[in-house]
Scaffold this active site. Sequence first.
Site, short mmCIF file in Angstrom:
data_model
loop_
_atom_site.label_atom_id
_atom_site.label_comp_id
_atom_site.label_asym_id
_atom_site.label_seq_id
_atom_site.Cartn_x
_atom_site.Cartn_y
_atom_site.Cartn_z
N HIS A 1 15.13 -32.14 -15.79
CA HIS A 1 16.49 -32.36 -16.29
C HIS A 1 17.20 -31.04 -16.52
CE1 HIS A 1 13.69 -35.56 -17.68
NE2 HIS A 1 14.57 -36.31 -17.06
N HIS B 1 10.82 -30.46 -23.06
CA HIS B 1 11.49 -31.77 -23.10
C HIS B 1 10.53 -32.88 -22.72
CE1 HIS B 1 14.54 -34.77 -21.29
NE2 HIS B 1 14.43 -34.97 -22.59
FE1 FES Z 1 12.48 -30.44 -18.54
FE2 FES Z 1 13.52 -32.80 -19.09
S1 FES Z 1 11.49 -32.35 -18.55
S2 FES Z 1 14.49 -30.87 -19.06
#
Ligand code: FES
Length: 174
Positions: free
Chosen positions: A123, A104
């Site tokens: 997140h 992500h």
């Molecule tokens: Fe891992 Fe957003 S950086 S879920």
Amino acid sequence: MSGCNKVTEAGRRFFLGRSAIAAAGAAAVATAPAAPAKAAPALAQVTYPRARLANLRDLKLNEPVNIAYPDADSPGVLIKLGARVEGGIGPDGDVVAYSTLCPHKGYPMFYRTDDRTLNCPGHYSRFDCEKGGLQVWGHATQNLAQFRLSIDGDGDIQAEGVDELIYGRHSNVL
Ligand code: FES
């Protein structure tokens, strides 16, 4: 010659004249130098390095070993899971390796021994190490990059490829 024949003769000359012009044009096209062909864009090909990560003897069941592949800026873990899994190598087909950069936004992830997942503190995305890095929760929009492994007769484990794009890269090999 009758009027009708004159009209026919004029039509025949007109037709032959046009045919000659068309034939000359076709010949000119056939003999004109060919325009240079546009080269098709090359397919993206990545040549991965082979890198020794560890020896099978170094691994303890369900205890991740920190590694880096395909270069020092790409951290990962090598894990002996204890049961045969997708992409697993070794006599038990249970040794796997993954990037620990979350797909992500690149937060470094940690391993949970209870459910054998890699977990992101950013997140909360979670990835199943027993299912080829399948995303099971969170904001990420792709599965986790798994490192392709091989093992030789002495138990040396080599990394030799990656199955997904490592976070933050346009190419896994820089
Ligand atoms: Fe891992 Fe957003 S950086 S879920």
